[in-house]
Design a protein around this motif. Structure first.
Motif, PDB file in Angstrom:
ATOM      1  N   GLU A   1       0.864  -1.239   0.051  1.00  0.00           N
ATOM      2  CA  GLU A   1       0.031  -0.105  -0.125  1.00  0.00           C
ATOM      3  C   GLU A   1       0.870   1.183  -0.027  1.00  0.00           C
ATOM      4  N   PRO A   2       1.848   1.150   0.704  1.00  0.00           N
ATOM      5  CA  PRO A   2       2.730   2.537   0.667  1.00  0.00           C
ATOM      6  C   PRO A   2       3.295   2.813  -0.884  1.00  0.00           C
ATOM      7  N   ALA A   3       3.464   1.652  -1.385  1.00  0.00           N
ATOM      8  CA  ALA A   3       4.210   1.754  -2.780  1.00  0.00           C
ATOM      9  C   ALA A   3       3.160   2.322  -3.527  1.00  0.00           C
ATOM     10  N   ARG A   4       1.957   1.792  -3.657  1.00  0.00           N
ATOM     11  CA  ARG A   4       0.915   2.212  -4.542  1.00  0.00           C
ATOM     12  C   ARG A   4       0.608   3.712  -3.965  1.00  0.00           C
ATOM     13  N   GLU A   5       0.696   4.312  -2.958  1.00  0.00           N
ATOM     14  CA  GLU A   5       0.429   5.376  -2.538  1.00  0.00           C
ATOM     15  C   GLU A   5       1.472   6.603  -3.221  1.00  0.00           C
ATOM     16  N   LEU A   6       2.725   5.879  -3.097  1.00  0.00           N
ATOM     17  CA  LEU A   6       3.722   6.763  -3.392  1.00  0.00           C
ATOM     18  C   LEU A   6       3.839   6.749  -5.086  1.00  0.00           C
ATOM     19  N   LEU A   7       3.521   5.742  -5.685  1.00  0.00           N
ATOM     20  CA  LEU A   7       3.618   5.637  -7.172  1.00  0.00           C
ATOM     21  C   LEU A   7       2.366   6.630  -7.409  1.00  0.00           C
ATOM     22  N   ALA A   8       1.231   6.460  -6.806  1.00  0.00           N
ATOM     23  CA  ALA A   8       0.215   7.556  -7.291  1.00  0.00           C
ATOM     24  C   ALA A   8       0.571   8.779  -7.269  1.00  0.00           C
ATOM     25  N   GLU A   9       1.503   9.379  -6.276  1.00  0.00           N
ATOM     26  CA  GLU A   9       1.931  10.907  -6.073  1.00  0.00           C
ATOM     27  C   GLU A   9       2.879  11.030  -7.088  1.00  0.00           C
ATOM     28  N   HIS A  10       3.414  10.191  -7.878  1.00  0.00           N
ATOM     29  CA  HIS A  10       4.402  10.471  -8.938  1.00  0.00           C
ATOM     30  C   HIS A  10       4.109  10.085 -10.239  1.00  0.00           C
TER      31      HIS A  10
ATOM     32  N   ALA B   1       2.237  11.159 -12.684  1.00  0.00           N
ATOM     33  CA  ALA B   1       2.318  12.063 -13.887  1.00  0.00           C
ATOM     34  C   ALA B   1       3.737  12.141 -14.129  1.00  0.00           C
ATOM     35  N   THR B   2       4.796  12.304 -13.349  1.00  0.00           N
ATOM     36  CA  THR B   2       6.185  12.348 -13.540  1.00  0.00           C
ATOM     37  C   THR B   2       6.863  11.132 -14.092  1.00  0.00           C
ATOM     38  N   LEU B   3       6.404   9.933 -13.750  1.00  0.00           N
ATOM     39  CA  LEU B   3       6.612   8.819 -14.170  1.00  0.00           C
ATOM     40  C   LEU B   3       6.433   8.520 -15.823  1.00  0.00           C
ATOM     41  N   ARG B   4       5.102   9.028 -16.051  1.00  0.00           N
ATOM     42  CA  ARG B   4       4.563   8.904 -17.298  1.00  0.00           C
ATOM     43  C   ARG B   4       5.213   9.645 -18.232  1.00  0.00           C
ATOM     44  N   ALA B   5       5.551  10.726 -17.871  1.00  0.00           N
ATOM     45  CA  ALA B   5       6.516  11.901 -18.585  1.00  0.00           C
ATOM     46  C   ALA B   5       7.731  11.308 -19.004  1.00  0.00           C
ATOM     47  N   ARG B   6       8.374  10.557 -17.948  1.00  0.00           N
ATOM     48  CA  ARG B   6      10.023  10.030 -18.022  1.00  0.00           C
ATOM     49  C   ARG B   6       9.590   9.014 -18.863  1.00  0.00           C
ATOM     50  N   CYS B   7       8.796   8.062 -18.982  1.00  0.00           N
ATOM     51  CA  CYS B   7       8.809   7.006 -19.723  1.00  0.00           C
ATOM     52  C   CYS B   7       8.460   7.452 -21.238  1.00  0.00           C
ATOM     53  N   ALA B   8       7.779   8.586 -21.377  1.00  0.00           N
ATOM     54  CA  ALA B   8       7.889   9.189 -22.683  1.00  0.00           C
ATOM     55  C   ALA B   8       9.037   9.692 -23.241  1.00  0.00           C
ATOM     56  N   GLU B   9       9.789  10.369 -22.317  1.00  0.00           N
ATOM     57  CA  GLU B   9      11.040  10.944 -22.761  1.00  0.00           C
ATOM     58  C   GLU B   9      11.808   9.571 -23.057  1.00  0.00           C
ATOM     59  N   CYS B  10      11.891   8.532 -22.381  1.00  0.00           N
ATOM     60  CA  CYS B  10      12.844   7.482 -22.668  1.00  0.00           C
ATOM     61  C   CYS B  10      12.255   6.889 -23.878  1.00  0.00           C
ATOM     62  N   ALA B  11      11.225   6.805 -24.149  1.00  0.00           N
ATOM     63  CA  ALA B  11      10.655   6.080 -25.625  1.00  0.00           C
ATOM     64  C   ALA B  11      11.541   7.089 -26.633  1.00  0.00           C
TER      65      ALA B  11
END
Length: 313
Positions: A161-170, A172-182
């Motif tokens: 659950e802490p991982a889910r909450e932390l992932l939810a917090e980040h 938008a950033t994670l999606r953007a960095r995945c797009a940058e990686c692509a």
């Protein structure tokens, strides 16, 4: 014979061994269920690990690369011995010297010494056993799947659950960095960077300074890739890689350096997400992984990425 546990590194398990003749050895037991970069699933990981260790052995014996710390073969000639369906053993010669620290910053002279090793490695014909690598970070499909399941409850263990909450917090950033990686992946692929035999993780934590120079350990990440796979872990600044250019005639590609530094962080995220979504307990390893997960997501949010993200080495 004496055997003592060596609490070093992250992921594998290590022992220092003194045999009946007083010779020192270093034994490593790998958990094949947590070695995705060697293969998905224990059987595939065992095969990938054997290919990697055979590659290191060939570089040492055929090519005479003194700095390669390769495993010694067992009685049947194999460099990796399966202990059961999950764990595998490799034994290495003990290397005397001063080990580096993960995150340690090298001086210019030290950096140039490592670049000389990499120039030598990259200039050799890769052994036939050298595992292939991909530009795309493995496991990102699991990250995207997790990002689509943030409204539910994760119940695999104490960090779920802490991982889910932390992932939810980040998210938008994670999606953007995945797009940058692509985007970076497409750019590097279009440029057709040459593939060489790379170590994969030549950071200070995998260096031992001996009387005759540096030794490079942990060859389970060896693979065919653009040179920037290794060089990105030395510096993100091409000007600091001038010694490599001097020796090889090749100027490192800034896009390739950026890709592999970002790729490193995204690989960490993928590994941690899989870990915390699955069944797990609270242990020293999961505590370390949680610290790495929070630090990596924080760095990605700050616009940074690279070797400082990986924990425990």
């Amino acid at each position: 014979m004496s055997v003592s546990y060596a609490p070093v590194g992250f992921g594998d398990y290590h022992w220092q061994v003194i045999d009946e003749d007083g010779r020192p050895w270093f034994a490593t037991v790998s958990d094949l269920e947590h070695k995705e970069y060697c293969g998905r699933g224990a059987a595939a990981a065992l095969e990938g690990l054997r290919r990697a260790m055979e590659t290191a052995r060939t570089l040492r014996e055929r090519d005479g690369l003194r700095f390669v710390v390769a495993p010694v073969p067992a009685a049947d000639g194999r460099t990796v011995v399966a202990l059961d369906a999950r764990y595998a053993l490799a034994v290495f010669p003990h290397v005397p010297g001063r080990p580096g620290r993960f995150g340690q910053r090298l001086s210019e002279a030290e950096r140039d010494q490592v670049l000389e090793l990499l120039a030598d490695l990259h200039g050799r014909t890769p052994p036939e056993t050298t595992p292939p690598t991909t530009l795309e970070p493995a496991g990102l499909s699991g990250v995207h799947e997790a990002l689509g399941e943030l409204d539910g409850v994760w119940s695999g263990g104490p960090f779920a659950e802490p991982a889910r909450e932390l992932l939810a917090e980040h998210a938008a950033t994670l999606r953007a960095r995945c797009a940058e990686c692509a985007e970076l992946t497409d750019e590097v692929r279009r440029r057709g960077a040459p593939l060489v035999g790379t170590h994969g993780e030549p950071h200070p934590g995998n260096l031992i300074l001996g009387e005759d120079g540096y030794w490079l350990v942990d060859w389970d990440t060896v693979g065919l890739a653009p040179p920037e796979r290794d060089l990105s872990l030395i510096s993100a600044d091409p000007s600091e890689l001038a010694r490599y250019t001097e020796l090889t005639g090749r100027t490192p590609d800034p896009a390739g350096l950026a890709l592999y530094r970002l790729r490193w962080s995204l690989l960490d995220v993928a590994e941690f997400v899989e870990w915390f979504r699955g069944e797990h307990d609270r242990s020293e390893d999961t505590e370390t992984a949680w610290k790495g997960f929070t630090e990596t997501l924080g760095q990605l949010a700050d616009g940074a990425s690279g070797v400082a993200a990986r924990p425990g080495e």
